[in-house]
Design an enzyme around this catalytic site. Structure first.
Site, mmCIF file in Angstrom:
data_model
loop_
_atom_site.group_PDB
_atom_site.id
_atom_site.type_symbol
_atom_site.label_atom_id
_atom_site.label_comp_id
_atom_site.label_asym_id
_atom_site.label_seq_id
_atom_site.Cartn_x
_atom_site.Cartn_y
_atom_site.Cartn_z
ATOM 1 N N GLU A 113 47.345 10.778 11.842
ATOM 2 C CA GLU A 113 47.549 11.337 13.207
ATOM 3 C C GLU A 113 48.188 12.784 13.002
ATOM 4 O OE1 GLU A 113 46.879 7.987 16.620
ATOM 5 O OE2 GLU A 113 48.864 8.437 15.930
ATOM 6 N N ASP A 143 44.075 -0.471 17.300
ATOM 7 C CA ASP A 143 45.454 0.162 17.675
ATOM 8 C C ASP A 143 45.988 -0.554 18.838
ATOM 9 O OD1 ASP A 143 47.929 1.791 18.266
ATOM 10 O OD2 ASP A 143 46.558 3.471 19.111
ATOM 11 N N GLU A 194 52.270 0.009 25.773
ATOM 12 C CA GLU A 194 51.436 0.910 25.961
ATOM 13 C C GLU A 194 49.958 0.921 26.443
ATOM 14 O OE1 GLU A 194 50.773 3.009 22.285
ATOM 15 O OE2 GLU A 194 49.507 4.375 22.996
HETATM 16 O O1 GCW Z 1 48.958 3.771 19.570
HETATM 17 C C1 GCW Z 1 49.371 4.961 19.088
HETATM 18 C C2 GCW Z 1 49.989 5.704 20.184
HETATM 19 C C3 GCW Z 1 50.842 6.844 19.371
HETATM 20 C C4 GCW Z 1 51.887 6.283 18.141
HETATM 21 C C5 GCW Z 1 50.773 5.821 17.169
HETATM 22 C C6 GCW Z 1 51.272 5.046 16.053
HETATM 23 C C7 GCW Z 1 53.908 6.765 17.361
HETATM 24 O O2 GCW Z 1 49.134 6.167 20.961
HETATM 25 O O3 GCW Z 1 51.578 7.306 20.383
HETATM 26 O O4 GCW Z 1 52.574 7.146 17.632
HETATM 27 O O5 GCW Z 1 49.821 4.796 17.771
HETATM 28 O O6 GCW Z 1 51.492 3.952 16.118
HETATM 29 O O7 GCW Z 1 51.653 5.807 15.158
#
Ligand code: GCW
Length: 687
Positions: A266, A339, A367
């Site tokens: 990312e 995720d 989240e």
């Molecule tokens: O779930 C996603 C989140 C990001 C997060 C990423 C991760 C810290 O939306 O905000 O970044 O995973 O786990 O690295």
């Protein structure tokens, strides 16, 4: 006589249902008498152990408890041996854990028997996604307890230290022994002298409670703060920079735990920027930490913007590296392959690598599960993951056993939880979100605990009336148990499945609106956005059908699972309904095992989820007289909000997918109340 006692009890109960702001978490109870503690050794940790016993003792008045530090092979790490009048351990911290166990048993009415209690994992760590400016990535409970914004933000105040101490105590009481103090999207600032000074101050407060500090590091720190031309992990000057940095850290914090790294993921820098592998990067840091006993938790949350199935990518990148990592590197793997979705099958990286240490990463902060608004108890989700069968070495190779060293020996074992705490008075935003912090700690200590047991303990510790001089467990009357404990526990145990029902049933995943990850957005696909960041990539709905084909005929993600599991997922006859649309693309009229069409089944799941939250409101209203007004009204109001949001999920998903299914919503289901175009218009304003 009986009536008099009852009336007396009611009166005293109501006197004591005073407002509670939730700040004391599950540690509300006070002693009911005196205890004689015998301990011949002394240390900061033992002093805490003695104080805790004296302040929380609810056993026999005047009893004697002996704290004994004596090596015993049956006791591992910071485990302990508990008996009614003795706690024995190899370490001071083991004694403290024994004390918390004893007090918990007294308060929840569990017998104190002769037993040995060893932790499932050696490292039980919270990951705080806290930024130096005090904001928290995916944090819903206020700003950071560690970092402050503005002038003098690095000055350590008495107030800071008092809060850190309370935090450390809460962690220790449930067995957590590590804290990563900053976001995995790490600021390089964190390794500067000024910030390390604050880390040192935090470490000093956490130390007596057995909490080690760790830091997330940015892989390009040598260039960013070291002013080197490169951050290539094989460059001698980079290696030297990290060695010096690590030395500097240990000179300040001798028991520093190590680094957590999000690399080549990312947009974060990583070894791949220099044509190197994850192993090259992780090993370089591991070598720097090794002389001091530090570890590297290297995250497997990686995926590139390709057409490849995102669910396959971590496995594809990491499997070829099996056996190449140093033994003080642990690969940190999210529970699911995508995720932290409301439901995912377990990541196939569990039970795959045989020569590499692997640790689970759970997300305590909600989240994707309603944030600090929805009541969702996550223990059932983690239990589902930990108890999943990987078949790594035949039956019995659960995720829990593949990660705690039972199947393959690992030099270090660990488990991480992405924390949900902030500066909110009640730490977690939602009173019930505290249960997720509690559950993470309890499962990290004992990965075979049931969600039911954890919920039971937490409710008793968090909501039982506190009467001066009266042991908490004596207050668990049949009345309280039937009318409070049982319904609230049932609601908690049901709550995650309920959220799955109204958000993403039957294997749907990642159909959230925008980047906020709260409401529905199955339509969300702004022009130019990476397709694997948009819901249509995941649901693949069109007039022919819906779902992501991960079978042999599709992306073949099923092959990343050991047989017989891979074949079970691949075959429609054996694929569990809960993962149906995760692994299969199916026509809308596909016939489910219960005889309904897929479309109808989807509709019934949304409707069920919605009805279940409405039911939670009733359950909660009925317990009003058993708790204080402050926490009662807060939860009541959050439940209303949750219902409104569940209605939106229901309406958005039914109306959106109906455009493709072209079928009526079953007539015994209530009709949507929101217009699709309004929901979509509002949502598309977000990014
Ligand atoms: O779930 C996603 C989140 C990001 C997060 C990423 C991760 C810290 O939306 O905000 O970044 O995973 O786990 O690295």
């Amino acid at each position: 006589m009986k009536t008099t006692v009852y009336v007396f009890l009611l009166i005293s109960l109501s006197i004591n249902l005073h407002a509670e702001d939730g700040h004391n978490l599950w540690l509300r109870n006070k002693n009911t008498g005196h205890v004689n503690v015998v301990c011949t050794r002394s240390s900061a940790t033992l002093t805490i152990a003695i104080q805790e016993l004296q302040q929380g003792w609810q056993g026999k008045e005047g009893a004697k408890i002996v704290l004994t530090l004596k090596n015993d092979k049956a006791i591992r790490n910071d485990g302990f041996k508990l008996s009614p009048d003795r706690i024995q351990a190899n370490t001071d911290l083991g004694i403290l854990y024994g004390v918390y166990e004893l007090l918990r048993r007294q308060q929840t009415g569990e017998p104190v028997e002769e037993m040995i209690c060893n932790p499932s994992y050696e490292v039980r760590v919270l990951n705080h996604w806290d930024n130096p400016d005090s904001s928290i990535e995916r944090g819903y409970a206020g700003r950071s307890i560690f970092w402050r914004k503005g002038d003098n933000s690095l000055i350590v105040t008495d107030k800071d230290m008092a809060l850190w101490k309370e935090y450390a105590r809460a962690d220790a009481s449930i067995g957590i022994n590590g804290a990563v103090l900053n976001n995995v999207n790490a600021s390089p600032l964190m390794l500067s002298k000024e910030y390390l000074d604050r880390v040192k101050a935090i470490a000093e407060v956490l130390r007596p409670y057995g909490i080690k500090t760790y830091l997330s590091v940015k892989f390009s720190s040598p260039s960013l703060i070291g002013k080197l031309k490169t951050s290539d992990p094989l460059s001698p000057e980079v290696i030297k920079w990290w060695k010096n940095k690590v030395q500097e850290i240990y000179s300040m914090i001798p028991d520093f735990g190590g680094f957590l790294v999000k690399a080549s993921s990312e947009g974060q820098p990583g070894p791949q920027d220099f044509g190197r592998t994850h192993a090259d990067g992780a090993n370089m840091l591991a070598d720097a930490l090794n002389p001091f006993g530090g570890i590297v938790m290297w995250r497997a949350f990686v995926y590139s913007p390709t057409d490849l199935d995102r669910a396959k990518q971590a496995y594809t990148e990491f499997m070829p590296l099996d056996g190449q990592f140093r033994d003080n590197v642990i690969i940190q793997v999210k529970n699911g392959p995508v995720d932290f979705q409301p439901r995912e099958p377990f990541s196939p990286l569990f039970g795959a690598m045989k020569k590499t240490s692997v640790m689970p990463e759970f997300q305590v902060t909600q989240e994707y599960l309603g944030q600090a608004i929805h009541l969702v108890f996550l223990a059932t989700m983690w239990e589902e993951c930990l108890q999943s069968e990987t078949y790594q070495e035949g039956a019995g190779s659960t995720v829990a056993r593949c990660t705690d060293g039972s199947i393959y020996p690992q030099k270090h074992t660990a488990i991480a939880g992405v924390s949900n705490i902030g500066l909110d008075t009640n730490w977690c935003g939602h009173p019930f979100a505290q249960a997720n912090w509690y559950a993470f700690g309890r499962l990290a200590w004992n990965n075979s605990l049931t969600s039911e047991k954890i919920a039971d303990e937490w409710i008793k510790l968090t909501f039982a009336p506190v009467l001066p001089g009266q042991a908490t467990s004596t207050l668990f009357s049949t009345e309280w148990t039937e009318h409070f404990l049982i319904p609230v526990r049932q609601m908690m145990l049901q709550s995650r499945e309920t959220a799955v029902n109204y958000m993403m049933p039957l294997g749907f995943h990642h159909i959230f609106s925008a980047n906020g990850h709260y409401g529905p957005g199955p339509w969300w696909a702004p022009k130019g956005m990476r397709s694997d960041w948009t819901p249509p990539y995941y649901h693949k709905a069109d007039t022919n059908g819906v779902g992501f084909d991960r079978t042999h005929a599709g992306s073949d993600a099923v092959s990343q699972y050991h047989d017989p599991l891979g074949s079970q997922f691949n075959d429609l006859k054996t694929c569990p309904d809960k993962y149906l649309l995760w692994f299969h693309h199916l026509p809308w009229d596909y016939k489910m095992k219960n005889g309904r069409t897929l479309w109808d089944e989807i509709c019934y799941h949304y409707e069920t989820g919605l009805q279940q939250v409405r039911e939670f409101q009733i359950i909660w209203d009925k317990v009003e007289s058993y708790i204080d007004t402050e926490r009662f009204t807060m939860v009541q109001s959050k439940l209303r909000n949750q219902c409104r949001n569940a209605q939106i999920w229901n309406d958005a998903c039914l109306l959106y997918f109906q455009q493709y299914s072209r079928r009526p919503i079953p007539y015994d289901i209530k009709r949507p109340m929101n217009d699709l175009n309004v929901l979509m218009e509002n949502d598309m304003k977000r990014r």
